[in-house]
Design an enzyme around this catalytic site. Structure first.
Site, PDB file in Angstrom:
ATOM      1  N   HIS A 165       0.816  -1.218   0.000  1.00  0.00           N
ATOM      2  CA  HIS A 165       0.000   0.000   0.000  1.00  0.00           C
ATOM      3  C   HIS A 165       0.851   1.269   0.000  1.00  0.00           C
ATOM      4  O   HIS A 165       0.351   2.357  -0.307  1.00  0.00           O
ATOM      5  CB  HIS A 165      -0.932   0.001   1.214  1.00  0.00           C
ATOM      6  CG  HIS A 165      -2.214   0.746   0.995  1.00  0.00           C
ATOM      7  ND1 HIS A 165      -2.274   1.969   0.348  1.00  0.00           N
ATOM      8  CD2 HIS A 165      -3.493   0.441   1.331  1.00  0.00           C
ATOM      9  CE1 HIS A 165      -3.533   2.377   0.307  1.00  0.00           C
ATOM     10  NE2 HIS A 165      -4.288   1.474   0.894  1.00  0.00           N
ATOM     11  N   ASP A 419      -9.594  -0.677 -20.529  1.00  0.00           N
ATOM     12  CA  ASP A 419      -9.736  -1.140 -21.915  1.00  0.00           C
ATOM     13  C   ASP A 419      -8.474  -1.867 -22.369  1.00  0.00           C
ATOM     14  O   ASP A 419      -7.463  -1.252 -22.686  1.00  0.00           O
ATOM     15  CB  ASP A 419     -10.011   0.063 -22.829  1.00  0.00           C
ATOM     16  CG  ASP A 419     -10.236  -0.347 -24.277  1.00  0.00           C
ATOM     17  OD1 ASP A 419     -10.281  -1.563 -24.557  1.00  0.00           O
ATOM     18  OD2 ASP A 419     -10.358   0.548 -25.132  1.00  0.00           O
TER      19      ASP A 419
END
Length: 493
Positions: A165, A419
């Site tokens: 993180h 995409d």
């Protein structure tokens, strides 16, 4: 290769909390992707300007602070990311292969549906056995920050990213995936510049003590930040003793249901506004995200059956980049951590005694009030003094464990819009499949969190809205609560 560039981690990255959390982020595509196309594209991204920072190695210096060590370029001997692939001959979506039942298969749903298990039974598929899960897996090896594993099947592909993180939050992850997909689809010219290579945009935000009264935290909690974490941990440990078994599951909520709840909420709020003039000038507003967080909180509380007087705290993570456009140019990508939590404090009776619209508006108001610059300066200082040094421990974990619902809302990151269509095997041409909005885009997202401390209950994420308009959540609840939740949701049919 020469001496590496050494950069200290930014103030909001090297925190005690971030050091203790590693994440797996698995994205499922219902097409076969070319792993080599994805690898080359990510390689290319790390060659563009300051994007090379993504390949830096984490190191712990003599002062106990984390810093990045990076070369001027990457090659086969010193790659910018760890990359592995596995190929399965079977079908993932249609077969009875041993791995297939472990993944949720979403039909056209009409009611909220719980899918179990999540990623816990998929480890052998989603990543290699040596995949990193803790800080030491990075600082004591020559491992890059990003670990990528791609599993291909005859009809689908699973792409798993793993990182600590300290590298990035949800918004940073969105920027990374958007830049990566731009290169995959031949749009390298749209890759934004990398922001914050060595300069910390938030370096001075935590530099001064708070000057105004907090909306979120009464001064008493700040004054006793040494005592507060002890009480929090005692309560959390009591919860683990009483309810040692908990599960993380995925939940899919029909988009039509969320839309209907929001329309009803807007009508209720408009009807409840007694001042027509005020309503016309500033009509009440809640988003679909507000609605789904409020509705899910209602569901959790109904399962827990707390008393009407029990205090309830709903924590809602929010991105602070937009609050400081001068520090975070909208045209650039900031890969790092820049988030805080908005607090909504109520009594259980105030929540369950009112419709979902009431709580949704409270959540929206808390977010608007607490993301002002002044409030961010104040709370960031306290968070740094608490979380970074561990003096305040989890200042976010207010109240009893049962009364805290912690939500990380990722909807604005638009992860379901990633995409990768140009990487679909045999994707040439402009046929009907390429015009499908789901083509080359995620059909399922499975996040997995590896914590080095006992995890808190009632913790989860709103993953977002898929191409079909349905909403996905990932949540951690007690097993008994999940059983009651299944009964509760079945009653909505």
């Amino acid at each position: 290769m020469g001496q590496p560039t050494v950069i200290p981690l930014h103030s909001q990255d090297d925190t005690w909390m971030n050091r203790g959390i590693a994440l797996d982020f698995t994205v499922k595509f219902d097409q076969v992707l070319d792993p080599e196309h994805l690898r080359r594209s990510l390689d290319r991204l790390l060659e563009i300007g300051d994007w090379r920072k993504l390949g830096a190695r984490l190191r712990l210096n003599a002062s106990g602070q984390l810093e990045y060590h990076m070369p001027d370029r990457y090659d086969a001997q010193y790659p910018g990311f760890t990359y592995s692939t596995t190929t399965h001959s079977g079908y993932l979506n249609t077969s009875s292969d041993a791995c297939a039942p472990a993944l949720p298969r979403k039909p056209k749903i009409r009611y909220p549906t719980i899918f179990q298990p999540a990623a816990s039974n998929l480890d052998a598929i989603l990543h290699r056995p040596d995949s990193p899960t803790k800080l030491e897996d990075w600082i004591y090896t020559d491992r890059p920050q990003l670990n990528i594993h791609i599993a291909t099947f005859a009809d689908a592909t699973l792409v798993t990213l793993t990182w600590l993180h300290t590298l990035m939050d949800a918004s940073g992850r969105a920027s990374l995936l958007k830049a990566w997909s731009a290169i995959v689809c031949g749009r390298e010219h749209t890759v934004p510049p990398f922001h914050g290579f060595s300069d910390d945009p938030l370096a001075d935000v935590t530099a001064k003590p708070p000057l105004e009264w907090f909306i979120r935290l009464p001064w008493l909690l700040i004054a006793i930040q040494w005592l507060f974490p002890v009480l929090t941990w005692i309560r959390a440990l009591c919860e683990l003793v009483r309810y040692p078994a908990y599960e993380t599951r995925l939940v899919c909520v029909p988009g039509a249901m969320v839309t209907g709840m929001r329309e009803q909420a807007m009508q209720e709020l408009a009807a409840g506004d007694t001042s027509a003039a005020a309503a016309a000038a500033n009509p009440p507003f809640v988003s679909e995200s507000d609605i789904i967080v409020a509705w899910w909180s209602h569901c959790i509380l109904r399962c827990g059956r707390p008393s009407c007087d029990q205090p309830i705290t709903i924590l809602n993570n929010f991105n602070i980049r937009a609050v400081f456009p001068g520090r975070f140019p909208p045209s650039a990508a900031y890969i790092g951590n820049a988030w805080l939590m908005a607090y909504t404090n109520l009594r259980c009776g105030q929540v369950l005694g009112q419709p979902v619209s009431h709580l949704a508006l409270k959540i929206r108001k808390s977010l608007l009030d607490q993301r002002s610059k002044e409030q961010i300066y104040d709370y960031a200082y306290v968070q740094r003094e608490g979380i970074r040094s561990a003096k305040g421990g989890f200042l976010s974990s207010m109240g009893l464990a049962d009364s805290v619902i912690h939500c990380s809302n990722w909807h604005q990151a638009r992860f379901f819009d990633v995409d990768f269509s140009a990487a679909v095997v045999g994707s040439g041409g402009d046929d009907d499949s390429r015009r499908d909005p789901a083509f080359g885009r995620p059909s399922l997202i499975i996040p997995t969190v590896h914590c080095r401390w006992p995890s808190m209950m009632n913790l989860g994420s709103v993953i977002g809205k898929d191409a079909g308009g349905d909403w996905w959540l990932m949540w951690q609840l007690k097993k008994g609560v999940w059983r009651e939740m299944e009964t509760q949701l079945a009653g909505m049919r």
